[in-house]
Design an enzyme around this catalytic site. Structure first.
Site, PDB file in Angstrom:
ATOM      1  N   SER A  51      84.190  70.630 -30.124  1.00  0.00           N
ATOM      2  CA  SER A  51      83.893  71.983 -29.666  1.00  0.00           C
ATOM      3  C   SER A  51      84.858  73.003 -30.267  1.00  0.00           C
ATOM      4  CB  SER A  51      83.948  72.038 -28.136  1.00  0.00           C
ATOM      5  OG  SER A  51      82.986  71.166 -27.562  1.00  0.00           O
ATOM      6  N   TYR A  92      83.348  77.929 -24.649  1.00  0.00           N
ATOM      7  CA  TYR A  92      82.786  77.484 -23.372  1.00  0.00           C
ATOM      8  C   TYR A  92      82.953  75.973 -23.229  1.00  0.00           C
ATOM      9  CZ  TYR A  92      79.400  77.061 -19.539  1.00  0.00           C
ATOM     10  OH  TYR A  92      78.795  76.794 -18.335  1.00  0.00           O
ATOM     11  N   CYS A  93      82.523  75.218 -24.248  1.00  0.00           N
ATOM     12  CA  CYS A  93      82.611  73.761 -24.169  1.00  0.00           C
ATOM     13  C   CYS A  93      84.058  73.282 -24.213  1.00  0.00           C
ATOM     14  CB  CYS A  93      81.802  73.115 -25.289  1.00  0.00           C
ATOM     15  SG  CYS A  93      80.013  73.325 -25.111  1.00  0.00           S
ATOM     16  N   VAL A  94      84.922  73.988 -24.931  1.00  0.00           N
ATOM     17  CA  VAL A  94      86.343  73.625 -24.915  1.00  0.00           C
ATOM     18  C   VAL A  94      86.887  73.739 -23.502  1.00  0.00           C
ATOM     19  CG1 VAL A  94      88.648  74.250 -25.718  1.00  0.00           C
ATOM     20  CG2 VAL A  94      86.735  74.247 -27.332  1.00  0.00           C
ATOM     21  N   HIS A  98      85.395  70.814 -21.183  1.00  0.00           N
ATOM     22  CA  HIS A  98      85.772  69.423 -21.457  1.00  0.00           C
ATOM     23  C   HIS A  98      87.280  69.226 -21.529  1.00  0.00           C
ATOM     24  CE1 HIS A  98      81.667  68.185 -21.566  1.00  0.00           C
ATOM     25  NE2 HIS A  98      81.410  69.318 -22.188  1.00  0.00           N
TER      26      HIS A  98
END
Length: 327
Positions: free
Chosen positions: A90, A97-99, A102
């Site tokens: 990511s 957002y994904c960083v 997760h």
């Protein structure tokens, strides 16, 4: 627990999705209802990166199958290792957002369990996680904002809120999930040659073969042939370097198409090669020609998966060891 958390977070979750209107849980039927039930039960909540696909039921099932069978399903690698790969991919795809999601989940897991031992990045499970997030990062950049946190949250409060978010996600993330449940949502399909890395792991082979078939069919429905051919040609010659920083690079590749297809071509190329450059203007230009939510989701899903498959092919053909393999 998943149903309770979904009810508590639903207004904020729905508000995060832009450009399309996701199906509300109370209105979900058929395949959408089946996917929502699994997501609530196994992910802990109706996650925005999944529900943004809901206007296109087959694409929704495909995206969930890839995510569930790669990240959640029990296997030879720990959830911590998989979350680390998800966060790393990511970052490489400029998907904040994904960083946030997760990295926060990984940090929460590491508070109660030992650090992951790592493993070969070319193992099928970790390749599957990488492929999934090369796909999801693009969809998230198009349809969601830069963070799951409220946009007006003070910067000083971000760290605390991300820790709280990770604690909320940790119970579901720590629970092992038997492989194969999401693959059953998709029609059986042959495994494409470029996904042969999954062939020795049945639940991955089933999920990725079915997902590829569903999204390829969506592309044939929603992406004009000339646009598909252009995107395929551009990806074949792309080394993965981010184009830009402006969108001026789009002018040359789309110039050979009829003017009516150029908005679609611009959206497809941006989604595949620079999804962080997609904005309201690009989407609105596309929707003047193709107004339906279903078409927009199928269109961007096809471009995202085409780029994700290329990214995995490129990484597997690289003869140099990756950071995971050197550790």
């Amino acid at each position: 627990m998943g149903e309770m958390l979904t009810k508590a977070t639903l207004p904020g979750v729905l508000a995060q999705v832009r450009h399309v209107t996701p199906v509300r849980p109370a209105a979900a039927q058929g395949l959408v209802a089946q996917v929502y039930a699994q997501v609530e039960r196994e992910f802990g909540m109706l996650a925005p990166p999944v529900i943004l696909h809901s206007p296109a039921p087959q694409t929704l099932a495909a995206s969930w199958a890839m995510l569930r069978e790669s990240l959640l399903a029990e296997g030879t690698h720990s959830r911590e290792t998989k979350e680390a790969v998800a966060a790393e991919v990511s970052r490489a795809n400029s998907c904040p957002y994904c960083v946030d999601v997760h990295q926060a989940t990984l940090d929460a897991l590491l508070r109660t369990r030992p650090a992951p031992a790592g493993g070969p990045a070319r193992s099928p499970e970790l390749v599957a996680v990488s492929a999934t997030f090369h796909y999801l990062n693009r969809m998230v950049n198009v349809f969601l904002g830069p963070s799951p946190l409220p946009p007006r949250l003070p910067v000083a409060a971000r760290g605390l809120m991300l820790r709280l978010f990770g604690l909320i996600m940790r119970p579901a993330a720590a629970k092992p999930r038997a492989p194969g449940a999401a693959a059953a949502l998709l029609a059986p399909a042959p495994l494409p040659a470029d996904l042969a890395w999954a062939r020795d792991v049945p639940h991955l082979a089933g999920a990725f073969a079915g997902a590829a078939a569903a999204i390829d069919a969506a592309g044939r429905r929603s992406v004009p042939q000339g646009v598909r051919e252009l995107v395929t040609s551009c990806l074949d010659g792309w080394d993965g370097t981010p184009p830009g920083p402006s969108r001026a690079w789009l002018a040359e590749p789309v110039s050979g198409l009829p003017p009516a297809q150029r908005p679609a071509a611009r959206l497809a190329l941006l989604t595949a090669m620079a999804s962080y450059q997609v904005d309201q203007e690009v989407v609105a230009e596309f929707r003047r020609q193709e107004p339906s939510d279903l078409t927009l989701v199928e269109f961007t899903a096809w471009a995202s998966l085409a780029a994700a498959r290329l990214a995995v092919r490129r990484s597997l053909s690289d003869s140099h060891p990756t950071p995971h393999e050197r550790t």
